[in-house]
Design an enzyme around this catalytic site. Structure first.
Site, PDB file in Angstrom:
ATOM      1  CG  HIS A   1      -3.510  -4.986   3.661  1.00 27.18           C
ATOM      2  ND1 HIS A   1      -3.073  -4.125   2.689  1.00 27.18           N
ATOM      3  CD2 HIS A   1      -3.766  -6.165   3.037  1.00 27.18           C
ATOM      4  CE1 HIS A   1      -3.060  -4.752   1.522  1.00 27.18           C
ATOM      5  NE2 HIS A   1      -3.487  -5.998   1.706  1.00 27.18           N
TER       6      HIS A   1
ATOM      7  CG  ASP B   1      -1.718  -1.269   1.346  1.00 29.86           C
ATOM      8  OD1 ASP B   1      -2.444  -1.607   0.396  1.00 29.86           O
ATOM      9  OD2 ASP B   1      -1.603  -1.939   2.386  1.00 29.86           O
TER      10      ASP B   1
END
Length: 327
Positions: A188, A159
């Site tokens: 996440h 990410d």
């Protein structure tokens, strides 16, 4: 050359592992002077595939590889491990909800946690990749109580890398031109918070380089849904980008981030208003196998909204922990 370390890779017959193993053997993860004993773990039906992978790695003639072991037994594979890369998890299938994934993976990570606690070195470092990564990491650590919580980490580097790349593309520059913190906070999942308000591009504030609407409205959602967009485009999840992020995370954690701020989902300690008891992505700096959580000065104009996002992600992690029967 240093003394060899034992590196365990679970789910070693999978697609991500196939992109990672040559890079580990080449020294990209642990350093160019770090010999490795490689231990590959997967389910019994995958053992013939592991045999072929070992043959390929042998044919590469990597000078850093001391030996390669394979097993379908976690207690055999994880014995005396110095580092464990947990790729194996129950995959997300059509029609499944996140809760289904949590329940399926609870059994896997409980078993592996018990094995870690029983046979791995107490100094072992553990990186969890299999989703839902933050809560899988929590389950793993709860079942390995003799190993310090700070030795566990869940992957949010993918990410992080996505955020930097998307910002650079919008700013019309390279990723090398993005300076200052670009960080992933929280889970996440779609509740992650992306902080880049203090970043600069070639000395200029990011807000002065990219248009206001993109930065305030589009940027964070793009990072949050990037994984789904890749699945929609190619029909399969991220593979080589995930592998690259894993190598980046291991290297920075074990070798050092050279002063750069990176994103790691680590055991919460009260910083950023997040109580202990979850694995929460925060900005870190790394040196000599240790990380330190960085206290960022959050842009005052964004602070209230930012803190609300962190609490939302925290509450999601608490809900996941309850579903996994941790609380």
């Amino acid at each position: 050359m240093k003394d060899p370390i034992k590196v365990v890779v679970t789910g070693a017959a999978g697609r991500i592992a196939n992109n990672i193993l040559p890079r580990i053997c080449h020294g990209d993860a642990f350093g160019s002077n770090q010999p490795v004993i490689l231990s590959l773990l997967d389910i019994t039906p995958a053992l013939p595939v592991l045999k072929g992978i070992v043959m390929e790695l042998e044919d590469c003639c990597f000078p850093l590889i001391t030996s390669i072991e394979t097993s379908d037994d976690p207690k055999v594979a994880l014995k005396d491990a110095d580092f464990a890369l947990m790729l194996a998890s129950y995959p997300f299938r059509p029609g499944m909800e996140r809760v289904d994934l949590l329940i399926k993976n609870k059994a896997i990570f409980k078993q592996q946690g018990i094995a870690l606690d029983t046979v791995a070195k107490k100094t072992v470092k553990v990186l969890v990749v299999g989703n839902p990564a933050n809560t899988n990491c929590l389950v793993l650590s709860e079942h390995a109580p003799s190993i310090p919580k700070e030795n566990f980490c869940a992957l949010t580097r993918l990410d992080h890398n996505r955020a930097v790349s998307l910002l650079a593309a919008r700013a019309g520059c390279t990723v090398r031109d993005i300076d200052g913190p670009v960080c992933i906070f929280g889970n996440h999942s779609s509740t992650m918070a992306v902080y880049a308000h203090s970043a600069t591009v070639k000395g200029k504030k990011i807000q002065d380089v990219v248009e206001k609407d993109f930065f305030s409205r589009e940027f964070e959602p793009l990072v949050q849904v990037r994984g789904g967009a890749i699945i929609k485009a190619k029909g399969t999840p991220s593979v080589f980008s995930a592998a690259a992020a894993i190598i980046d995370c291991i290297h920075d954690w074990m070798v050092g981030s050279e002063g750069r701020i990176v994103s790691m989902a680590v055991a919460s300690s009260g910083k950023y208003g997040i109580p202990e008891g979850v694995f929460f992505s925060v900005p870190c700096k790394c040196e000599d196998g240790k990380y330190e959580v960085v206290d960022l000065d959050i842009d005052p104009s964004y602070k209230e909204e930012f803190e609300a996002k962190l609490q939302k992600s925290y509450q999601e992690l608490i809900s996941e922990a309850k579903l996994a029967e941790i609380y």
